[in-house]
Design an enzyme around this catalytic site. Structure first.
Site, PDB file in Angstrom:
ATOM      1  N   GLY A 156       0.804  -1.304  -0.062  1.00 13.50           N
ATOM      2  CA  GLY A 156      -0.132   0.022   0.028  1.00 13.50           C
ATOM      3  C   GLY A 156       0.835   1.171  -0.043  1.00 13.50           C
ATOM      4  N   ASP A 157       1.880   1.216   0.765  1.00 19.87           N
ATOM      5  CA  ASP A 157       2.876   2.378   0.842  1.00 19.87           C
ATOM      6  C   ASP A 157       3.403   2.520  -0.509  1.00 19.87           C
ATOM      7  OD1 ASP A 157       2.911   3.155   3.596  1.00 19.87           O
ATOM      8  OD2 ASP A 157       3.499   0.985   3.780  1.00 19.87           O
TER       9      ASP A 157
END
Length: 657
Positions: free
Chosen positions: A452-453
């Site tokens: 997600g980062d």
């Protein structure tokens, strides 16, 4: 009559341009990955090669050109007591092999130097290294030779004189050291005219120290029915917004500033050191407190247990002027809210609101955090977060995620919302009354921690280049998929080669797969007018290994081979179409008429051609087999030919007129 000195210089001048610099650069990148993480380089050679081996180790343990941490590198001939004892007790052929077995561990690198490539003690060392799971490289004279065959990879100097080979080996040593320095030293801040080519990303958010304890779990404790983790080892890395900052710092052309709170404890000091090592500028707003630590206990690529310590918020001081300065300089801003309080800071929220007015701001939210600031260009909650934000209990599918994105778009002061859907990609909503944009993901397996980062970082950087949000999300999903497929957080424990925003370089991808013991498959051709025959070939090729890299002729190369009316489809579009195939992991475009040069760089374990080649020897066979590779054919679909299809189209067009 040519003077000996002149002939010597002429021989060196002829040999140096043929040095395989691309392979040496790749070796340097791999060393920069492994040595700081606790791996070691073992080097061995005889006579002048021994001197060059020791030259290399001294540059790595000390320094070459740039200041950096010392790296573990051992010249196996330099311990005279061990050399003489082993020679006396086991014979000269075992002088290096026994030391390899003593010092080498799986994943370490063994570099062997031999001008002839036939020295028995060096060949025995190569065999020992392969048996122990070391990565074995060789610097030799002209190929073929036994050492080049015994090593996993080799750089062979095509020169007739031993002196010329040794001098080229010294150049190779220096190139290797320069590559290591480049990878491990953050680039200096750009000044003057360089500033125009460098963008700044400001990452704002909560940070923590991520710790993985990994080992093997194949038995139960006699004390209780619980798994026993054996051979446990611990690895630390930045977590939360710190992980996002490290991922961003791996991208060429970007400088990264992290605005966060780091505690005044040993965990905080370790975290600061890791961020500094990655080239991230840190502005710490915390006035005291302890740093959160998230620990995962893992075996066989599965998490068995996770425990968190110091979970409370840190006290944050007043907003400093450097934060305002960096926000004003930023090409994009990314907020990574992990629910630990920094995004509730009133002055910081005002500064973020001001920044969002004239640059893209991407907000990665958290259910325990705060809502995005007004003007946010894009919010990227994951599907679970969207469910918790909205309480919308509709189906956990595309329609349900779209409905929740629409609801968040109405509730938040943001321009667009993208709900990320893990292996299913993402769905982007810009208008409650418009059609959602579904962005599917390629299949990928692996540790998803940090995916997600990576997605949020790529989205922010892509928006900063004036791309549309739809293009940013497509690039972000692709980047997150590549991250997972490459090993996820396991790739972050060492400073890797800095990448381009477009994604992983195919040669680096192949090197990573090979380093993990995987098999690299290559296929090549023009791939003009992609058809079912091509698809069949590529799908079968991909099943033969762990990664498929396709090498395609450039437009100019095809014109020389097939005439001025070809190709029908340009190289950029052909590459894009191939990359879109699930079975293709990377594409390399080459300008030459034949793929020998690119093959020498890629060095596939298997080179695949269509079954129509089965009755004749493929031209690249000798080259591929020189490094232990294999050339195979796969069944092809009868009746599928690009040339015949083009003729058919031309005939139909003529008949229509």
């Amino acid at each position: 009559m040519t003077l000996p000195s002149r002939a010597h210089i002429q021989a060196l001048t002829a040999a140096l341009p043929l040095l395989d610099t691309a392979r040496l650069m790749a070796w340097g990148r791999l060393l920069a990955d492994r040595l700081p993480a606790g791996g070691r380089l073992l080097v061995a050679g005889n006579g002048g090669s021994a001197a060059e081996a020791q030259h290399l180790t001294s540059e790595l343990v000390g320094r070459f050109q740039m200041e950096r941490a010392p790296l573990s590198a051992i010249a196996l001939h330099a311990d005279t007591s061990s050399v003489t004892a082993i020679t006396n007790d086991y014979g000269p052929e075992q002088v290096f092999a026994r030391q390899v077995r003593a010092h080498g561990r799986p994943g370490d690198v063994l570099l062997l130097l031999s001008t002839s490539g036939t020295s028995p003690n060096v060949l025995a060392a190569a065999q020992a290294g392969r048996e122990l799971g070391l990565t074995v490289w060789a610097l030799t004279g002209p190929a073929p030779n036994p050492l080049a065959d015994a090593a996993g990879q080799a750089v062979c100097v095509d020169a007739p004189e031993v002196a010329t080979v040794q001098e080229c080996h010294l150049v190779a040593v220096h190139l290797l050291c320069a590559a290591v320095d480049t990878c491990l030293t953050p680039p200096a801040p750009a000044t003057g005219a360089e500033q125009a080519d460098v963008r700044r990303l400001v990452v704002v958010g909560d940070v923590l120290l991520d710790r993985d304890i990994t080992g093997t779990a194949d038995r139960l404790s006699p004390e209780a029915p619980v798994l026993v983790l054996a051979d446990a080892r611990s690895t630390d890395r930045p977590g939360g917004a710190g992980l996002a900052a490290v991922l961003a710092a791996r991208t060429l052309g970007w400088q990264v500033t992290l605005v966060c709170g780091i505690g005044q404890d040993q965990s905080g000091a370790n975290l600061r050191a890791l961020l500094n090592e990655a080239g991230v500028e840190v502005i710490n707003l915390a006035t005291s407190g302890t740093t959160p630590v998230k620990t995962r206990v893992r075996a066989a690529d599965h998490t068995l247990l996770r425990f968190d310590t110091n979970t409370g918020p840190l006290p944050i001081g007043p907003l400093t002027e450097p934060v305002r300065t960096r926000l004003a300089e930023a090409a994009a801003v990314l907020v990574c809210d992990y629910g630990r309080g920094i995004t509730s800071h009133d002055d910081l929220r005002q500064a973020l609101t001001a920044a969002a007015a004239d640059r893209p701001l991407v907000w990665d939210p958290h259910p325990k955090g705060t809502t995005p600031v007004p003007g946010t260009a894009l919010a990227v909650p994951n599907a679970d977060e969207a469910l918790r934000f909205t309480g919308h209990l509709g189906p956990r599918d595309l329609a349900g995620d779209t409905a929740r994105a629409v609801q968040l778009l109405a509730a938040w002061p943001v321009n667009q919302v993208a709900v990320t859907r893990a292996r299913d990609g993402a769905v982007l909503v810009a208008d409650a009354d418009g059609h959602p944009l579904a962005v599917p993901a390629r299949p990928a397996t692996g540790d998803t921690c940090g995916a997600g980062d990576q997605l949020a970082v790529t989205a922010a950087m892509t928006l900063a280049t004036d791309r549309l949000p739809s293009q940013a999300m497509a690039a972000a999903v692709e980047a997150a998929t590549d991250y997972v497929a490459a090993g996820g957080p396991a790739t972050l424990t060492t400073p890797p080669a800095r990448t381009t925003p477009e994604g992983a370089d195919p040669l680096e991808l192949a090197a990573r797969v090979r380093a993990r013991g995987g098999k690299v498959v290559g296929a090549g051709g023009c791939f003009d007018l992609l058809h079912a025959g091509h698809l069949s070939l590529l799908e079968q090729a991909r099943r033969l290994g762990d990664v498929l890299i396709v090498c395609i002729n450039a437009d100019a190369s095809i014109r020389r081979l097939k005439g001025e009316d070809r190709p029908v489809v340009g190289e950029r579009e052909r590459a894009a179409l191939l990359k879109a195939l699930v079975c293709v992991d990377g594409v390399i475009v080459f300008d030459e008429d034949t793929p020998e040069k690119v093959l020498a760089e890629l060095r596939p374990d298997i080179w695949v051609k269509g079954g129509d080649y089965a009755s004749r020897r493929i031209l690249e066979t000798d080259l591929v087999e020189s490094w232990g590779g294999e050339v195979v054919t796969v069944p092809f679909l009868q009746g599928h030919s690009t040339t015949s299809r083009i003729r058919q189209f031309a005939h139909q067009a003529g008949a229509a007129r």
